[in-house]
Scaffold this active site. Sequence first.
Site, PDB file in Angstrom:
ATOM      1  N   LYS A 101       0.844  -1.200   0.000  1.00  0.00           N
ATOM      2  CA  LYS A 101       0.000   0.000   0.000  1.00  0.00           C
ATOM      3  C   LYS A 101       0.877   1.247   0.000  1.00  0.00           C
ATOM      4  O   LYS A 101       1.694   1.444   0.886  1.00  0.00           O
ATOM      5  CB  LYS A 101      -0.906   0.001   1.225  1.00  0.00           C
ATOM      6  CG  LYS A 101      -1.724   1.279   1.413  1.00  0.00           C
ATOM      7  CD  LYS A 101      -2.472   1.273   2.753  1.00  0.00           C
ATOM      8  CE  LYS A 101      -3.075   2.635   3.058  1.00  0.00           C
ATOM      9  NZ  LYS A 101      -3.723   2.655   4.392  1.00  0.00           N
ATOM     10  N   LYS A 148     -10.236  13.149   8.113  1.00  0.00           N
ATOM     11  CA  LYS A 148      -9.705  12.828   9.427  1.00  0.00           C
ATOM     12  C   LYS A 148      -9.603  14.104  10.270  1.00  0.00           C
ATOM     13  O   LYS A 148      -9.409  15.195   9.733  1.00  0.00           O
ATOM     14  CB  LYS A 148      -8.291  12.236   9.305  1.00  0.00           C
ATOM     15  CG  LYS A 148      -8.179  10.892   8.629  1.00  0.00           C
ATOM     16  CD  LYS A 148      -6.710  10.486   8.537  1.00  0.00           C
ATOM     17  CE  LYS A 148      -6.522   9.169   7.811  1.00  0.00           C
ATOM     18  NZ  LYS A 148      -6.978   8.033   8.622  1.00  0.00           N
ATOM     19  N   ASP A 175     -12.230   7.101   3.861  1.00  0.00           N
ATOM     20  CA  ASP A 175     -11.014   6.904   4.656  1.00  0.00           C
ATOM     21  C   ASP A 175     -10.610   5.436   4.716  1.00  0.00           C
ATOM     22  O   ASP A 175      -9.616   5.096   5.347  1.00  0.00           O
ATOM     23  CB  ASP A 175     -11.204   7.464   6.072  1.00  0.00           C
ATOM     24  CG  ASP A 175      -9.902   7.642   6.819  1.00  0.00           C
ATOM     25  OD1 ASP A 175      -8.853   7.727   6.149  1.00  0.00           O
ATOM     26  OD2 ASP A 175      -9.924   7.697   8.060  1.00  0.00           O
ATOM     27  N   ARG A 197      -7.539  -0.267   1.208  1.00  0.00           N
ATOM     28  CA  ARG A 197      -8.008  -1.566   0.697  1.00  0.00           C
ATOM     29  C   ARG A 197      -8.492  -1.442  -0.747  1.00  0.00           C
ATOM     30  O   ARG A 197      -8.478  -2.420  -1.498  1.00  0.00           O
ATOM     31  CB  ARG A 197      -9.105  -2.111   1.597  1.00  0.00           C
ATOM     32  CG  ARG A 197     -10.398  -1.326   1.633  1.00  0.00           C
ATOM     33  CD  ARG A 197     -11.263  -1.657   2.822  1.00  0.00           C
ATOM     34  NE  ARG A 197     -10.668  -1.165   4.059  1.00  0.00           N
ATOM     35  CZ  ARG A 197     -11.200  -1.344   5.270  1.00  0.00           C
ATOM     36  NH1 ARG A 197     -12.333  -2.028   5.389  1.00  0.00           N
ATOM     37  NH2 ARG A 197     -10.610  -0.859   6.336  1.00  0.00           N
TER      38      ARG A 197
END
Length: 461
Positions: free
Chosen positions: A229, A241, A311, A315
Site C-alpha cells: 500500500k 480525518k 477513509d 483496501r
Amino acid sequence: MPIPFETAPGAIASAVPITFVTPSTWEAIRDTLSAAARQFAAANGFTAKPGASLILPGPDGQIAQVLFGLEDATAKSRDPFRPGKLPTLLPAGVYRFGNTPHDARLATLAFALGSYRFSRYRKAEASTAKLVPSDGIDVAEMTRIAGAATLARDLVNTPSNDMGPEELATAAREVAIRFGARFDCIAGEELKQNFPLIHAVGQASTRAPRLIELSWGDAAHPKVTLVGKGVCFDTGGLDLKPSSGMLLMKKDMGGAANVLALAQMVMDARLKLRLRVLIPAVENAVAGNAFRPLDVFRSRKGLSVEIGNTDAEGRLILADALAYADEDKPDLLIDMGTLTGAARVALGPDLPPFYTEDETLAQDIARCARDENDPVWRMPLWGPYDSWLDAKVADLTNAPSGGFAGSITCALFLQRFVEHAKSWLHFDIFAWTPQAKPARPEGGECQAARAVFRLLGERYA
C-alpha cells in the site's frame, strides 16, 4: 546509513570487549574484574539491570571494557534486541562481544539497527561506534537486512511534501536499477480503465496516482509477488480525518516501503524465485473531483464496490493491485499495508496481525517471526463476517457499518480479489515505532519484512 561493522583484518585484537551481564551472573563476572574495576562499578552503583551500562577505564585512562546488562536466561520476557541500545551509549571506537549474549546473531543485527539515524533535513549525530562481528556471524546477511531496514525507515520518515507518488516511484526505480530488475509505471488517466479503484482514490490530488511494478529473477523459478500500500498521504478524503488523525499520515505508504525493503533483501541474496512487486501509489486528497461516500466503482476484477467511507482507501487501491497480481497465478502472493486502527487496538503498534488460510504458511511465518524477533500474530479470516461486506447497490462495500472487527473485515474484503494464487498472506502493519526501544528508534519501522525474508530464504535459497 553506513553499516557499523568493522571487518578489517586484525581489528578484533584492539577492539574493546563488551561483557554481557545479568542479575544472576553479575556476581561471578564481578569477581573476575580487577580490584580497581570492582570498586569503580560499586561507586557507580552498577547492578546489572537489563539495559544498564558501565564503561570501565583501564590504568592508562582508555576504555578497558564495557559492561552491559541483559535479562536472565530464565526471565519470563527477554528482548533479543537489547544490545541495540549500545550504539546510543558508546563513544567512538571499535568494539566486540567479549562473551556471548542470549542470541549473538540478533544482538549483532540489533547493533546495526540501533545505529540508524534519519538525517535528511538536519545533521544528526551519527553513531560512531563500530562492532567487530563474532566468528560465525554472516556479515553479508547482517548488512543486507540492516540496509533494507534503513531503506524502509528512510522512506517512511520522509514527509509527504518530498514523498509523493512520483518520488515513491523514483525510489522503486532506484532499487530496480541497482539489482537489474525491470521497472514499469502506469500513471494518471492511464489507470482509469484497467485500475479504476486506484484512479478513483488518487484522482483528487494534483500528484497523479501510479501503479509501480518491478520484476526480477528467472521466469522458470517459483513466482512470488509482493503488493504494498502506497498512500503517500491520507487526509481521509471527504470523510476527513481530524488533525490528530492526520499527524502521522506520511507513514501511510509504510506497506510500500516494507515490500521494497523485502524486495531489496530478496534480490541482494539472489534467492531462486521469480519476484514481482506491485505498489499502488496515491495521495488521498480533498477536491471537487474527490470520490464520495456511496459512489460505486467497478474494480479491475469486475466486482462493483460501494464506498462506505473514503477513509478506507487503502483496501481499494490494494484490491486492484491484488487482482492484477492474482491474474499471474503466483505461488505466493503477499501484501502489506498500514490499513486499520482496529489492528492497533487489538495488538498494539509492535505486533502486526497477519491473515492466511494456508496452515503450513501460517506456522512457518510465525516461526520465522520468532526467530527473527520480528513479531507478528495470526488473526482469523472469519467467514461469518464476510456477509458484513454486502452492499445495497453493489457487490460489496469497502467499509461495513459498525465498529466491529475492522482488521478482519478489511482482510475479508481483500480476499475477494484473490482467487488464483496458490497461497495468500496479508499483513496489517503499523510501520512506525511510537516510542524508542533498543534497535528501534522512534519513527518509521520495517515490520514483517525480516520475517518474510527468513521464510523466503528457507523456501527458495
